[in-house]
Design a protein around this motif. Structure first.
Motif, short mmCIF file in Angstrom:
data_model
loop_
_atom_site.label_atom_id
_atom_site.label_comp_id
_atom_site.label_asym_id
_atom_site.label_seq_id
_atom_site.Cartn_x
_atom_site.Cartn_y
_atom_site.Cartn_z
N MET A 197 0.82 -1.21 0.00
CA MET A 197 0.00 0.00 0.00
C MET A 197 0.86 1.27 0.00
N TRP A 198 1.98 1.24 0.83
CA TRP A 198 2.83 2.41 0.93
C TRP A 198 3.44 2.79 -0.43
N GLU A 199 3.69 1.77 -1.32
CA GLU A 199 4.32 2.07 -2.61
C GLU A 199 3.51 3.07 -3.41
N THR A 200 2.19 3.04 -3.25
CA THR A 200 1.32 3.95 -4.02
C THR A 200 1.24 5.34 -3.40
N LEU A 201 1.80 5.49 -2.18
CA LEU A 201 1.66 6.76 -1.49
C LEU A 201 2.95 7.58 -1.49
N LEU A 202 4.06 6.97 -1.88
CA LEU A 202 5.35 7.65 -1.76
C LEU A 202 5.85 8.14 -3.10
N GLU A 203 6.56 9.29 -3.07
CA GLU A 203 7.23 9.81 -4.26
C GLU A 203 8.44 10.63 -3.83
N LEU A 204 9.45 10.64 -4.69
CA LEU A 204 10.66 11.41 -4.44
C LEU A 204 10.49 12.83 -4.93
N SER A 205 11.13 13.76 -4.18
CA SER A 205 11.12 15.16 -4.63
C SER A 205 12.01 15.29 -5.86
N GLU A 206 11.93 16.42 -6.54
CA GLU A 206 12.71 16.63 -7.76
C GLU A 206 14.21 16.51 -7.52
N ASP A 207 14.69 17.01 -6.37
CA ASP A 207 16.13 16.92 -6.08
C ASP A 207 16.51 15.58 -5.47
N ILE A 259 8.10 12.24 -0.14
CA ILE A 259 6.81 12.83 0.17
C ILE A 259 5.76 11.73 0.19
N ALA A 260 4.97 11.70 1.25
CA ALA A 260 3.80 10.80 1.31
C ALA A 260 2.59 11.62 0.89
N LYS A 261 1.89 11.13 -0.16
CA LYS A 261 0.79 11.94 -0.73
C LYS A 261 -0.38 11.02 -1.05
N LEU A 262 -1.55 11.44 -0.69
CA LEU A 262 -2.77 10.64 -0.89
C LEU A 262 -3.43 11.04 -2.20
N ASP A 263 -3.68 10.02 -3.05
CA ASP A 263 -4.41 10.26 -4.32
C ASP A 263 -5.91 10.21 -4.03
N PRO A 264 -6.69 11.10 -4.62
CA PRO A 264 -8.15 11.11 -4.34
C PRO A 264 -8.82 9.78 -4.67
N GLN A 265 -8.24 9.04 -5.62
CA GLN A 265 -8.87 7.78 -6.02
C GLN A 265 -8.45 6.61 -5.14
N THR A 266 -7.47 6.86 -4.25
CA THR A 266 -6.93 5.75 -3.45
C THR A 266 -7.70 5.61 -2.14
N LEU A 299 -3.99 11.62 9.06
CA LEU A 299 -4.67 12.59 8.19
C LEU A 299 -5.28 11.90 6.97
N ALA A 300 -4.55 10.90 6.44
CA ALA A 300 -5.04 10.20 5.24
C ALA A 300 -6.31 9.41 5.57
N LYS A 301 -6.29 8.73 6.71
CA LYS A 301 -7.48 7.94 7.08
C LYS A 301 -8.68 8.84 7.34
N ALA A 302 -8.38 10.06 7.79
CA ALA A 302 -9.48 11.01 8.05
C ALA A 302 -9.82 11.83 6.80
N ARG A 303 -9.13 11.59 5.66
CA ARG A 303 -9.35 12.29 4.40
C ARG A 303 -9.18 13.80 4.55
N TYR A 315 -3.61 15.21 1.01
CA TYR A 315 -3.63 15.29 -0.45
C TYR A 315 -2.51 16.21 -0.96
N HIS A 316 -2.12 17.19 -0.13
CA HIS A 316 -1.03 18.08 -0.55
C HIS A 316 0.34 17.41 -0.39
N GLY A 317 0.43 16.48 0.54
CA GLY A 317 1.68 15.74 0.73
C GLY A 317 2.43 16.17 1.98
N ILE A 318 3.03 15.20 2.65
CA ILE A 318 3.80 15.44 3.88
C ILE A 318 5.15 14.75 3.75
N GLN A 319 6.20 15.49 4.06
CA GLN A 319 7.56 14.92 4.01
C GLN A 319 7.76 13.98 5.18
#
Length: 560
Positions: A1-11, A16-23, A59-63, A68-72
């Motif tokens: 599940m975590w794989e779908t929530l994580l992304e690397l910053s440009e540098d 960043i952990a970020k929730l997709d509206p469809q997830t 925050l994600a579980k509480a929507r 949705y903006h993302g948390i480092q």
């Protein structure tokens, strides 16, 4: 599940952990799988903030919009560097924390850190290199501490040294010498007397030094304490050299008497023996007896008395020191009768041993072998011990000393009683302290009385007060304040002196304490009931404390 929530910053330095509206977030999702997910994006060595990860899940579980903006939740961290200043600014320590996939330290960072912490003195370049090397090898989050700068403690100056340039006659041992021709002992040759001639150097002054200041690692200068200075003093028969102000020379011929800051040159009478042939001896100066002072003889001197043999049942008194190469011997008399041998000194008494006699000295008494069944009084310390500390028995009789008592064995086997009293000045100190406390209380009462007078005066309207009243009251307050401070200082100084004297005043037996030994401090007494090993008796103003000098033996007052 975590794989779908994580992304690397440009540098690529932050995760960043970020929730997709469809997830849809599973209700039981926790941080357990976070490590695997970070590895999948190449961030397994990043610094992970568990608190931020938990906050994101909540925050994600509480929507919540923040999810949705993302948390480092993880980031790359370079080696962290901290400088800790300790030991009153005398030590600077670098503490580094291993990088989380970040960069190790470089030289300019270390230099900047020192500058930011204002560390400028005592820097160890080798220690800095070690910190630099360790920053490359530390595991993520591992810490390493290294002292990198030490302050320099000041070196205090040396006190003035007044160095005698002649031998001390009081420390000369008069004993039969060997004949050069035959090698046999000549019983009549007890050695040459120590004497000086006119213009002979007596004492040299080595001036005090200023010392070297120290500094903290922050550059603050720590001043050194200069050595205490003192001057040479001209004595009787001596003067300061005109060619060298740091040299004392003799102006007369005679025997040198060495003092702390001067040397006297005194006339001395030298006798082979004191007995029926010489009669009693009374001399203004030093008396040197190469042999013995025999029974019933009286010897008086305004200086020192040196005896090459024995004092036997004689009355010997001197304003200076009395030095006896052999023993001081009296006869056993009935209780209550005066001792047959009396030796009194305005300075110190030194002898090999003393028995059945009365010894009295204003300063110290030192005996090498034993002190047996004698009445002993001295203003300072009593020592019964040879130079090796293997012989020295204090037994029988009564010893009353102003300072401490040191011996090898205290008491003797059998029923012979031994009474030893140390710090005989205790009552005087305590009475003075009581008096000084009373003076301080009276000064406090006087001060409070003036304060009350001042309050009463302030109740009077200002227009009705007389200026003379206010001036007189102010003067009285100033005087009372001065007296109060003086009384407090006198009380505190005397208390400190008493505490120091109590700490130093001990009765110490370095080998054994026998039964029937009475130890006294002030009005407190204890008597030993069994044999003890090496022991120290001390006093805390209220009770006598007993302590064994052996690690495997201990006892208290009830066990004495």
């Amino acid at each position: 599940m975590w794989e779908t929530l994580l992304e690397l910053s440009e540098d690529k330095r932050r995760v960043i952990a970020k929730l997709d509206p469809q997830t849809e977030i599973e209700s039981n999702l926790d941080t357990q799988g976070l490590g695997v997910a970070l590895s999948s994006i190449g961030a397994e060595d990043y610094f992970v903030s568990s608190d931020e990860a938990e906050r994101f899940l909540k925050l994600a579980k509480a929507r919540k919009s923040e999810a949705y903006h993302g948390i480092q939740i993880a980031e790359v961290k370079d080696v962290e560097l901290e400088i800790v200043i300790s030991e009153n600014d005398m030590l600077a320590t670098m503490v580094i924390t291993g990088a989380y996939k970040g960069n190790p330290l470089v030289g300019h960072q270390i230099v900047s850190a020192l500058a930011d912490s204002h560390v400028v003195k005592g820097i160890n370049k080798l220690a800095l290199k070690k910190v630099l090397v360790m920053s490359h090898t530390l595991k993520p989050g591992e810490t390493f501490s290294q002292p990198v700068a030490r302050g320099k403690h000041p070196i205090n100056g040396k006190d003035t040294l007044l160095k005698p340039l002649v031998k001390d006659p009081t420390k000369q041992i008069l004993a039969p010498k060997e004949k050069k021709t035959s090698g046999k002992i000549d019983m009549l040759n007890l050695g040459e007397m120590i004497s000086v001639a006119v213009d002979e150097p007596l004492m040299e002054r080595i001036p005090a030094t200023a010392g070297e200041p120290g500094s903290t690692v922050l550059g603050r200068v720590i001043p050194a304490k200069a050595g205490r200075d003192c001057i040479l003093k001209e004595g009787k028969g001596s003067k300061i050299s005109q060619d060298n102000p740091n040299l004392l020379i003799a102006t007369a011929s005679g025997m040198p008497v060495i003092h702390d800051r001067s040397v006297d040159v005194t006339e001395a009478i030298c006798l082979p023996n004191v007995g029926v042939a010489t009669g009693h001896v009374k001399f203004k100066g030093d008396v040197v007896v190469l042999g013995n002072i025999e029974s019933d003889m009286i010897v008086r001197a305004t200086g020192n008395i040196s005896v090459g043999g024995f004092i036997e049942s004689a009355n010997v008194q001197a304003k200076g020191d009395i030095n006896v190469a052999k023993g001081i011997i009296g006869h056993n008399v009935s209780e209550g009768e005066p001792k047959s041998c009396i030796v009194k000194s305005g300075g110190s008494i030194h002898a090999k041993y003393a028995q059945f006699c009365e010894l009295q000295a204003a300063e110290n008494i030192q005996l090498q072998v034993h002190c047996m069944n004698s009445e002993v009084r001295c203003g300072k310390d009593l020592v019964v011990s040879n130079s090796t500390g293997k012989k020295g028995t204090l037994s029988g009789g009564h010893a009353k000393v102003g300072g401490s008592v040191t011996c090898v064995e205290l008491g003797v086997e059998g029923d012979t009683a031994t009474h030893v009293e140390a710090f005989a000045h205790f009552h005087k100190h305590r009475e003075r302290q009581v008096k000084l406390k009373e003076n301080y209380t009276l000064a406090q009462e006087e001060t409070m009385s003036l304060v009350r007078q001042e309050l009463e005066l302030k109740k009077v309207p200002k227009s009705e007060r007389e200026p003379e009243q206010e001036e007189k009251l102010e003067s009285q307050k100033l005087e009372a304040s001065t007296q109060l401070e003086a009384a407090k200082l006198a009380r505190d100084v005397n208390q400190a002196d008493l505490n120091d004297a109590l700490a130093e005043a001990k009765i110490e037996a370095t080998s054994k304490v026998f039964t029937h030994v009475t130890v006294q401090f002030g009005d407190e007494k204890i008597t030993t009931k069994r044999v003890h090993g090496a022991s120290i008796f001390s006093f805390n103003q209220y009770e006598i404390e007993c302590r064994s000098m052996l690690e495997d033996e201990a006892f208290d007052a009830e066990d004495v």
